[in-house]
Design a protein around this motif. Structure first.
Motif, mmCIF file in Angstrom:
data_model
loop_
_atom_site.group_PDB
_atom_site.id
_atom_site.type_symbol
_atom_site.label_atom_id
_atom_site.label_comp_id
_atom_site.label_asym_id
_atom_site.label_seq_id
_atom_site.Cartn_x
_atom_site.Cartn_y
_atom_site.Cartn_z
ATOM 1 N N ILE A 52 -25.397 4.340 40.074
ATOM 2 C CA ILE A 52 -26.869 4.760 40.149
ATOM 3 C C ILE A 52 -27.828 3.906 39.702
ATOM 4 C CG2 ILE A 52 -28.783 6.494 39.686
ATOM 5 C CD1 ILE A 52 -26.392 8.858 39.906
ATOM 6 N N ILE A 53 -27.552 3.352 38.305
ATOM 7 C CA ILE A 53 -28.249 2.495 37.665
ATOM 8 C C ILE A 53 -28.534 1.288 38.362
ATOM 9 C CG2 ILE A 53 -28.379 1.225 35.387
ATOM 10 C CD1 ILE A 53 -27.258 3.723 34.031
ATOM 11 N N LEU A 54 -27.232 0.900 38.600
ATOM 12 C CA LEU A 54 -27.385 -0.581 39.206
ATOM 13 C C LEU A 54 -27.966 -0.559 40.767
ATOM 14 C CD1 LEU A 54 -23.831 -1.860 37.987
ATOM 15 C CD2 LEU A 54 -25.982 -2.547 37.482
ATOM 16 N N GLY A 55 -27.811 0.546 41.735
ATOM 17 C CA GLY A 55 -28.534 0.938 42.766
ATOM 18 C C GLY A 55 -29.915 0.689 42.587
ATOM 19 N N PHE A 56 -30.556 1.425 41.932
ATOM 20 C CA PHE A 56 -32.062 1.053 41.279
ATOM 21 C C PHE A 56 -32.569 -0.218 40.944
ATOM 22 C CE2 PHE A 56 -31.977 5.841 41.160
ATOM 23 C CZ PHE A 56 -32.949 6.137 42.140
ATOM 24 N N ALA A 57 -31.502 -0.755 40.140
ATOM 25 C CA ALA A 57 -31.870 -2.121 39.654
ATOM 26 C C ALA A 57 -31.819 -3.068 40.956
ATOM 27 C CB ALA A 57 -30.730 -2.544 38.469
ATOM 28 N N THR A 58 -30.975 -2.725 41.732
ATOM 29 C CA THR A 58 -30.895 -3.784 42.896
ATOM 30 C C THR A 58 -32.142 -3.465 43.885
ATOM 31 O OG1 THR A 58 -28.403 -3.731 42.785
ATOM 32 C CG2 THR A 58 -29.362 -4.526 45.049
ATOM 33 N N LEU A 59 -32.339 -2.281 44.111
ATOM 34 C CA LEU A 59 -33.764 -1.996 44.572
ATOM 35 C C LEU A 59 -34.676 -2.702 44.223
ATOM 36 C CD1 LEU A 59 -35.041 -0.219 47.076
ATOM 37 C CD2 LEU A 59 -35.195 1.488 45.292
ATOM 38 N N PHE A 60 -35.149 -2.358 43.048
ATOM 39 C CA PHE A 60 -36.416 -2.776 42.318
ATOM 40 C C PHE A 60 -36.391 -4.533 42.207
ATOM 41 C CE2 PHE A 60 -36.161 1.071 39.766
ATOM 42 C CZ PHE A 60 -37.225 1.933 40.519
ATOM 43 N N LEU A 75 -45.561 -10.774 40.131
ATOM 44 C CA LEU A 75 -45.121 -10.914 38.706
ATOM 45 C C LEU A 75 -44.106 -9.835 38.757
ATOM 46 C CD1 LEU A 75 -48.421 -11.553 36.872
ATOM 47 C CD2 LEU A 75 -46.651 -13.294 37.682
ATOM 48 N N PRO A 76 -43.009 -9.906 37.830
ATOM 49 C CA PRO A 76 -42.165 -9.142 37.408
ATOM 50 C C PRO A 76 -43.064 -7.801 36.739
ATOM 51 C CG PRO A 76 -41.246 -11.099 36.817
ATOM 52 C CD PRO A 76 -42.790 -11.185 37.311
ATOM 53 N N ASN A 77 -42.627 -6.652 37.234
ATOM 54 C CA ASN A 77 -43.146 -5.437 36.470
ATOM 55 C C ASN A 77 -42.180 -4.755 35.453
ATOM 56 O OD1 ASN A 77 -41.660 -3.883 38.223
ATOM 57 N ND2 ASN A 77 -42.986 -3.500 39.643
ATOM 58 N N ILE A 78 -42.672 -3.896 34.899
ATOM 59 C CA ILE A 78 -41.639 -3.107 33.995
ATOM 60 C C ILE A 78 -40.474 -2.617 34.674
ATOM 61 C CG2 ILE A 78 -42.584 -0.787 34.122
ATOM 62 C CD1 ILE A 78 -41.839 -2.302 30.900
ATOM 63 N N PHE A 79 -40.347 -2.061 35.901
ATOM 64 C CA PHE A 79 -39.109 -1.809 36.596
ATOM 65 C C PHE A 79 -38.149 -2.764 36.760
ATOM 66 C CE2 PHE A 79 -42.156 1.640 38.029
ATOM 67 C CZ PHE A 79 -41.722 2.674 37.252
ATOM 68 N N THR A 80 -38.738 -4.195 37.282
ATOM 69 C CA THR A 80 -38.136 -5.202 37.490
ATOM 70 C C THR A 80 -37.406 -5.634 36.128
ATOM 71 O OG1 THR A 80 -39.338 -5.807 39.236
ATOM 72 C CG2 THR A 80 -37.939 -7.636 38.313
ATOM 73 N N ILE A 81 -38.183 -5.764 35.048
ATOM 74 C CA ILE A 81 -37.665 -6.106 33.670
ATOM 75 C C ILE A 81 -36.519 -5.150 33.284
ATOM 76 C CG2 ILE A 81 -38.155 -6.431 31.238
ATOM 77 C CD1 ILE A 81 -40.941 -7.400 32.347
ATOM 78 N N ALA A 82 -36.658 -3.905 33.482
ATOM 79 C CA ALA A 82 -35.727 -2.709 33.288
ATOM 80 C C ALA A 82 -34.493 -2.868 33.884
ATOM 81 C CB ALA A 82 -36.251 -1.451 33.358
ATOM 82 N N ALA A 83 -34.405 -3.130 35.155
ATOM 83 C CA ALA A 83 -33.510 -3.786 36.080
ATOM 84 C C ALA A 83 -32.680 -4.795 35.542
ATOM 85 C CB ALA A 83 -34.032 -3.772 37.500
ATOM 86 N N ILE A 84 -33.295 -5.761 35.077
ATOM 87 C CA ILE A 84 -32.676 -7.162 34.610
ATOM 88 C C ILE A 84 -31.839 -6.743 33.336
ATOM 89 C CG2 ILE A 84 -32.980 -9.383 33.715
ATOM 90 C CD1 ILE A 84 -35.419 -9.700 35.649
ATOM 91 N N ILE A 85 -32.583 -5.842 32.429
ATOM 92 C CA ILE A 85 -32.108 -5.282 31.309
ATOM 93 C C ILE A 85 -30.697 -4.624 31.699
ATOM 94 C CG2 ILE A 85 -32.162 -4.050 29.057
ATOM 95 C CD1 ILE A 85 -35.056 -5.014 29.104
ATOM 96 N N ALA A 86 -30.746 -3.789 32.573
ATOM 97 C CA ALA A 86 -29.589 -2.949 33.117
ATOM 98 C C ALA A 86 -28.453 -3.830 33.673
ATOM 99 C CB ALA A 86 -30.021 -1.738 34.014
#
Length: 113
Positions: A52-60, A75-86
């Motif tokens: 689930i986490i990586l699915g949302f990360a891939t989507l973002f 520009l990368p937003n907060i969701f993109t940055i969280a996806a990169i961290i995950a």
């Protein structure tokens, strides 16, 4: 709809977004291929949670890489940055721990037989 890359800065952000998308896909594909029991044996979160986490990360990260229909600044937003961290946490911490549980009994202490 998708404007040309007008400056070197937007090119850099686009390359970062594409790299983040590739990293998220790599982590998601790896998580799909690992059996669920490997996550429990390694003491990590469940496979379903990581999918689930990586699915949302891939989507973002996909949305950031294609700039989702030209909406936004690119520009990368907060969701993109969280996806990169995950994705980074999965690849740096979970992947090495669960990879050793992947195959059956055909590996010895120094590699495959």
């Amino acid at each position: 709809m998708f404007g040309p890359v007008n400056s070197i800065l937007s090119l850099i952000f686009w390359l970062i977004s594409v790299t983040a998308f590739v990293m998220s896909v790599w982590a998601l594909v790896h998580a799909v291929r690992i059996p669920a029991r490997a996550f429990a044996a390694a003491g990590k979160q469940t496979k379903q949670l990581w999918l689930i986490i990586l699915g949302f990360a891939t989507l973002f990260t996909f949305a950031a890489a294609v700039n989702y229909g030209g909406i936004g600044t690119g520009l990368p937003n907060i969701f993109t940055i969280a996806a990169i961290i995950a994705s980074g946490i999965y690849l740096a911490d979970v992947k090495p721990a669960v990879t050793m549980y992947r195959s059956g009994g055909s590996e010895g202490p120094y590699g495959p037989w």
